[in-house]
Scaffold this motif. Sequence first.
Motif, PDB file in Angstrom:
ATOM      1  N   UNK A 285       0.827  -1.200   0.000  1.00 25.60           N
ATOM      2  CA  UNK A 285       0.000   0.000   0.000  1.00 25.60           C
ATOM      3  C   UNK A 285       0.864   1.254   0.000  1.00 25.60           C
ATOM      4  N   UNK A 286       0.540   2.191  -0.936  1.00 27.10           N
ATOM      5  CA  UNK A 286       1.296   3.443  -1.035  1.00 27.10           C
ATOM      6  C   UNK A 286       0.566   4.620  -0.398  1.00 27.10           C
ATOM      7  N   UNK A 287      -0.749   4.526  -0.302  1.00 25.27           N
ATOM      8  CA  UNK A 287      -1.527   5.613   0.283  1.00 25.27           C
ATOM      9  C   UNK A 287      -2.965   5.152   0.513  1.00 25.27           C
ATOM     10  N   UNK A 288      -3.645   5.792   1.472  1.00 27.04           N
ATOM     11  CA  UNK A 288      -4.995   5.363   1.830  1.00 27.04           C
ATOM     12  C   UNK A 288      -5.852   6.603   2.124  1.00 27.04           C
ATOM     13  N   UNK A 289      -7.027   6.653   1.495  1.00 29.30           N
ATOM     14  CA  UNK A 289      -7.926   7.781   1.706  1.00 29.30           C
ATOM     15  C   UNK A 289      -9.330   7.239   1.974  1.00 29.30           C
ATOM     16  N   UNK A 290      -9.915   7.700   3.078  1.00 32.90           N
ATOM     17  CA  UNK A 290     -11.261   7.283   3.471  1.00 32.90           C
ATOM     18  C   UNK A 290     -12.170   8.501   3.455  1.00 32.90           C
ATOM     19  N   UNK A 291     -13.384   8.322   2.923  1.00 30.97           N
ATOM     20  CA  UNK A 291     -14.371   9.401   2.895  1.00 30.97           C
ATOM     21  C   UNK A 291     -15.705   8.867   3.411  1.00 30.97           C
ATOM     22  N   UNK A 292     -16.267   9.590   4.393  1.00 27.98           N
ATOM     23  CA  UNK A 292     -17.579   9.219   4.946  1.00 27.98           C
ATOM     24  C   UNK A 292     -18.475  10.453   4.842  1.00 27.98           C
ATOM     25  N   UNK A 293     -19.502  10.373   4.032  1.00 26.40           N
ATOM     26  CA  UNK A 293     -20.450  11.466   3.882  1.00 26.40           C
ATOM     27  C   UNK A 293     -21.865  10.972   4.026  1.00 26.40           C
ATOM     28  N   UNK A 294     -22.513  11.330   5.122  1.00 23.81           N
ATOM     29  CA  UNK A 294     -23.855  10.809   5.381  1.00 23.81           C
ATOM     30  C   UNK A 294     -23.801   9.311   5.560  1.00 23.81           C
ATOM     31  N   UNK A 295     -24.525   8.570   4.688  1.00 24.46           N
ATOM     32  CA  UNK A 295     -24.525   7.105   4.765  1.00 24.46           C
ATOM     33  C   UNK A 295     -23.670   6.485   3.668  1.00 24.46           C
ATOM     34  N   UNK A 296     -22.789   7.293   3.032  1.00 24.73           N
ATOM     35  CA  UNK A 296     -21.949   6.786   1.951  1.00 24.73           C
ATOM     36  C   UNK A 296     -20.513   6.621   2.439  1.00 24.73           C
ATOM     37  N   UNK A 297     -19.953   5.425   2.206  1.00 25.66           N
ATOM     38  CA  UNK A 297     -18.590   5.107   2.638  1.00 25.66           C
ATOM     39  C   UNK A 297     -17.739   4.853   1.391  1.00 25.66           C
ATOM     40  N   UNK A 298     -16.590   5.591   1.320  1.00 22.87           N
ATOM     41  CA  UNK A 298     -15.687   5.437   0.182  1.00 22.87           C
ATOM     42  C   UNK A 298     -14.281   5.159   0.696  1.00 22.87           C
ATOM     43  N   UNK A 299     -13.539   4.360  -0.098  1.00 28.50           N
ATOM     44  CA  UNK A 299     -12.189   3.977   0.294  1.00 28.50           C
ATOM     45  C   UNK A 299     -11.310   3.932  -0.954  1.00 28.50           C
ATOM     46  N   UNK A 300     -10.203   4.636  -0.908  1.00 23.78           N
ATOM     47  CA  UNK A 300      -9.252   4.650  -2.036  1.00 23.78           C
ATOM     48  C   UNK A 300      -7.919   4.096  -1.570  1.00 23.78           C
ATOM     49  N   UNK A 301      -7.427   3.064  -2.254  1.00 27.68           N
ATOM     50  CA  UNK A 301      -6.163   2.421  -1.909  1.00 27.68           C
ATOM     51  C   UNK A 301      -5.187   2.614  -3.080  1.00 27.68           C
ATOM     52  N   UNK A 302      -4.100   3.292  -2.824  1.00 24.80           N
ATOM     53  CA  UNK A 302      -3.126   3.619  -3.871  1.00 24.80           C
ATOM     54  C   UNK A 302      -2.047   2.548  -3.936  1.00 24.80           C
ATOM     55  N   UNK A 303      -1.754   2.103  -5.171  1.00 25.74           N
ATOM     56  CA  UNK A 303      -0.653   1.175  -5.386  1.00 25.74           C
ATOM     57  C   UNK A 303      -1.013  -0.276  -5.256  1.00 25.74           C
ATOM     58  N   UNK A 304      -2.300  -0.602  -5.114  1.00 24.86           N
ATOM     59  CA  UNK A 304      -2.701  -2.014  -4.987  1.00 24.86           C
ATOM     60  C   UNK A 304      -3.940  -2.259  -5.838  1.00 24.86           C
ATOM     61  N   UNK A 305      -4.085  -3.493  -6.279  1.00 21.04           N
ATOM     62  CA  UNK A 305      -5.271  -3.907  -7.024  1.00 21.04           C
ATOM     63  C   UNK A 305      -5.954  -5.022  -6.243  1.00 21.04           C
ATOM     64  N   UNK A 306      -7.195  -4.793  -5.897  1.00 17.46           N
ATOM     65  CA  UNK A 306      -7.923  -5.759  -5.063  1.00 17.46           C
ATOM     66  C   UNK A 306      -9.220  -6.173  -5.749  1.00 17.46           C
ATOM     67  N   UNK A 307      -9.662  -7.359  -5.418  1.00 13.95           N
ATOM     68  CA  UNK A 307     -10.971  -7.851  -5.840  1.00 13.95           C
ATOM     69  C   UNK A 307     -11.752  -8.231  -4.580  1.00 13.95           C
TER      70      UNK A 307
END
Length: 336
Positions: A285-307
């Motif tokens: 993992x090169x970087x990690x960004x989490x966003x929580x807005x209301x009932x929406x959850x977002x996650x960005x992972x830099x440098x990795x590919x996941x399924x």
Amino acid sequence: LIWIPVIPSVFGVTYAALYAADLWPRMNGTLLGELPEGICFTMAALWLSFMYIGLIPSNEGYAKLFEASDTASQIADRGYNVIYRSNKAAQLTKEQLSSEAAISLDSHTRVHRKPVSGGYVYWQDDTTELDQINSELEELGEHLAEEAELIRLENDLKKERASIEAKTRVYDDIAGKVLPQSQKITELCSRAEEDPSHLDEDLKLLCVYAAYIKRFANLTLIAADREEMNTEELSLAIAESLRSVRETGVPAGLYFEGGAEVPSQSVIGAYSLFESALEASLPELKGLQISIGGSLFKMSLEGVSLDLPETASASCFTEDGNTYIRCSLGKAGDPA
């Protein structure tokens, strides 16, 4: 009272004399009462008057009859002088006789009074049996109160036992769900003892796992009491985990736009998803960004590919070697 029988006697003599002299008044030629009727009326009135004034007693022994009575009673005149008293009646003073309210002779005897013609009648009530019944009822009431208290304590004990069992199930559930992280901590500790050269790196990873265990347990305990939870709790849990992530040298940030009430299990599921993606990404993992807005959850992972697994209730796509995860936590009252 001798004048009472004199009246019919005088009437009888006067009637006989006037009738004999043919001077008794007539109406339309007919005498007002024939001789047989007049004599019968006079004799009946004479004998009744004798009985009324007591010259011919109709009954005797009233005092003896009252004295032998089984009733504990007595009769007094208006001056509170006792005229009749039964053998079972107690001798009362004038102060007691003049009392308008019922008086108590002892713990089981009460005397009542009621006015009658020419005086007062008094009678006694023996409350021994009633007092015994009241005493038994009082003892029964105390026994029932003790039983009710025992039942209440037993119910409190059952509630406490049920609460302990519920908490035990929650703790067992927590222990089962964080078992992989606990095992990894054990492995890191064993490896640090065998090879201290990786101690610094292992301690940083250990903090990541420990932060997740702590925050996962906290969210689970909250969910045990509440079906709904604010997403602010999720942001606090992720914020603590991100502090541990940054210690490993990975840039990590959290953007929290505002809280919303969502199903508690959705919060736990989102936090578990975050941890699963994080553990699968380390150490690439090169970087990690989490966003929580209301009932929406977002996650960005830099440098990795996941399924993500097919069972995951989230969308995931990879672009330029980065992975983006997005999921909706739902609304209060919706299924988790």
